[in-house]
Design a protein around this motif. Structure first.
Motif, mmCIF file in Angstrom:
data_model
loop_
_atom_site.group_PDB
_atom_site.id
_atom_site.type_symbol
_atom_site.label_atom_id
_atom_site.label_comp_id
_atom_site.label_asym_id
_atom_site.label_seq_id
_atom_site.Cartn_x
_atom_site.Cartn_y
_atom_site.Cartn_z
ATOM 1 N N VAL A 20 -34.046 70.263 48.247
ATOM 2 C CA VAL A 20 -32.951 69.376 47.869
ATOM 3 C C VAL A 20 -32.910 69.320 46.348
ATOM 4 N N THR A 21 -31.736 69.515 45.779
ATOM 5 C CA THR A 21 -31.570 69.477 44.328
ATOM 6 C C THR A 21 -30.615 68.352 43.965
ATOM 7 N N ILE A 22 -31.010 67.560 42.972
ATOM 8 C CA ILE A 22 -30.168 66.471 42.478
ATOM 9 C C ILE A 22 -29.855 66.755 41.017
ATOM 10 N N LEU A 23 -28.587 66.894 40.700
ATOM 11 C CA LEU A 23 -28.170 67.141 39.332
ATOM 12 C C LEU A 23 -27.084 66.149 38.925
ATOM 13 N N GLY A 24 -26.806 66.132 37.652
ATOM 14 C CA GLY A 24 -25.785 65.235 37.119
ATOM 15 C C GLY A 24 -25.971 65.102 35.629
ATOM 16 N N PRO A 25 -24.981 64.544 34.940
ATOM 17 C CA PRO A 25 -25.106 64.368 33.496
ATOM 18 C C PRO A 25 -26.157 63.321 33.156
ATOM 19 N N THR A 26 -26.526 63.269 31.906
ATOM 20 C CA THR A 26 -27.497 62.287 31.440
ATOM 21 C C THR A 26 -27.029 60.869 31.760
ATOM 22 N N ALA A 27 -27.966 60.017 32.125
ATOM 23 C CA ALA A 27 -27.714 58.605 32.440
ATOM 24 C C ALA A 27 -26.945 58.404 33.737
ATOM 25 N N THR B 131 -32.971 60.270 38.616
ATOM 26 C CA THR B 131 -34.354 59.962 38.982
ATOM 27 C C THR B 131 -34.410 58.909 40.077
ATOM 28 N N CYS B 132 -33.613 57.866 39.939
ATOM 29 C CA CYS B 132 -33.594 56.795 40.939
ATOM 30 C C CYS B 132 -33.244 57.349 42.316
ATOM 31 N N LEU B 133 -32.231 58.204 42.377
ATOM 32 C CA LEU B 133 -31.826 58.786 43.654
ATOM 33 C C LEU B 133 -32.916 59.697 44.198
ATOM 34 N N ALA B 134 -33.520 60.503 43.335
ATOM 35 C CA ALA B 134 -34.560 61.426 43.781
ATOM 36 C C ALA B 134 -35.739 60.675 44.382
ATOM 37 N N ILE C 232 -24.355 63.822 41.102
ATOM 38 C CA ILE C 232 -23.910 62.439 40.901
ATOM 39 C C ILE C 232 -22.776 62.428 39.882
ATOM 40 N N ARG C 233 -21.683 61.777 40.258
ATOM 41 C CA ARG C 233 -20.516 61.666 39.387
ATOM 42 C C ARG C 233 -20.221 60.208 39.084
ATOM 43 N N TRP C 234 -19.749 59.955 37.871
ATOM 44 C CA TRP C 234 -19.282 58.625 37.473
ATOM 45 C C TRP C 234 -17.920 58.774 36.821
ATOM 46 N N LEU D 74 -21.471 63.121 44.786
ATOM 47 C CA LEU D 74 -21.637 61.739 45.209
ATOM 48 C C LEU D 74 -21.025 60.823 44.171
ATOM 49 N N ASP D 75 -20.418 59.737 44.611
ATOM 50 C CA ASP D 75 -19.861 58.744 43.696
ATOM 51 C C ASP D 75 -20.970 57.785 43.299
ATOM 52 N N GLY D 76 -21.384 57.830 42.034
ATOM 53 C CA GLY D 76 -22.471 56.981 41.569
ATOM 54 C C GLY D 76 -22.170 55.506 41.702
ATOM 55 N N ALA D 77 -20.895 55.138 41.700
ATOM 56 C CA ALA D 77 -20.514 53.727 41.777
ATOM 57 C C ALA D 77 -20.513 53.195 43.204
#
Length: 308
Positions: A10-17, A21-24, A191-193, A286-289
């Motif tokens: 499983v890979t979790i990526l997204g921009p900084t902030a 880490t919390c999701l992982a 993760i998207r915001w 995924l919608d971070g919000a």
């Protein structure tokens, strides 16, 4: 517990902030996982605040590729891939689920694209040809070889530009190209915001890092023997923090310029992720919000048939 379906990473990526880490950590708790960092700076010891390690978030979850090198050393892409494969194979052998987490595009590519890299030796003949070139000429050569430059530090340091040209020009022999790569079938979550909210999160986190003693950390690294030029190479926080500590920026300019630079970096990360998709990497956004934990568990569980 070992995954028995096609998905074994499983890979979790997204921009900084963005909250990677919390999701992982939450997924690792639910899925008997261990986390592998895909961050080009968290590999270094005593570089904690500026790199956003947030080690307190991990709790009892095992993590890998964090605090494995001394400040001042360089972690090449080849080194990262070798360490990643060691961690992946070890986690799998223990019957746990590897969870790759990070935002460094080159590192993610090295793990997901399924090709084994080889260590590029120095090419003294090439270096001799490049010795008389100006910095601008070196950058022009590199940009022709690698038009899409994710690692901008290769364009700001002469020695790194030459090394990048050396790597881009290297032609491995057939034996190196045929070296097998482990059977990795990744499931990639992103993760998207909304843009305004991501900017707010970036700014808030920068304030928190400054309040937590980021400048003291940078000063201690320098006092411990890490030169200012090397600190510049370790990223925006260390570059601008070093400028402040040398008296080249006042406190307000430090915050404003660094904050703007991190926002720009986040945009470049998102550009890299779009390129990954164009190159065939399927990213489940995924919608971070909303509730990324529940959504990601649903996606993971639909791709992992059972755990034995």
């Amino acid at each position: 517990m070992k995954p028995t379906s096609a998905c074994n990473l499983v890979t979790i990526l997204g921009p900084t902030a963005s909250g990677k880490t919390c999701l992982a950590v939450k997924l690792a708790q639910e899925l008997s996982g261990e986390i592998i960092s895909a961050d080009s700076r968290q590999v270094f010891r005593r570089m904690d605040i500026g790199t956003g390690k947030d080690l307190h978030e991990y709790g009892a979850i095992p993590y890998h590729l964090i605090d494995v090198l001394e400040p001042g050393q360089e972690c090449s892409l080849f080194t990262f891939q070798r360490l990643f494969l060691q961690a992946f194979e070890g986690i799998t052998a223990r019957g746990q689920l590897p969870i790759l987490c990070g935002g460094t595009g080159l590192y993610l590519d090295a793990a997901l694209r399924g090709y084994r890299m080889v260590e590029v030796p120095e090419n003294l003949q090439l270096r001799a040809k490049l010795a008389d070139k100006s910095d601008a000429e070196l950058i022009e050569i590199l940009m022709k070889l690698v038009p899409d430059q994710h690692n901008r530090t290769d364009l700001t340091d002469r020695s790194r530009t030459i090394r990048a040209i050396e790597i881009a020009s290297y032609q491995p022999d057939d034996q190196a190209e045929q070296e097998p790569f482990p059977a990795i079938s990744p499931l990639v979550l992103g993760i998207r915001w909304e843009r305004t909210e991501l900017r707010r999160r970036i700014t808030q986190r920068l304030r928190q890092r400054l309040e937590a003693g980021m400048l003291d950390e940078i000063q201690q690294l320098h006092a411990g023997g890490v030169g200012w030029e090397r600190l510049d190479y370790y990223g925006l926080e260390y570059r601008y923090g070093g400028m402040f500590l040398r008296g080249e920026l006042n406190r307000n300019d430090l915050f404003q310029k660094l904050n703007a630079a991190i926002h720009d970096f986040a945009k470049r990360q998102e550009t890299w992720f779009r390129r990954m998709e164009r190159n065939g990497v399927v990213i489940h956004w995924l919608d971070g919000a909303e509730d990324p934990v529940t959504e990601s568990l649903q996606i993971v569980n639909s791709n992992i048939v059972s755990l034995a």
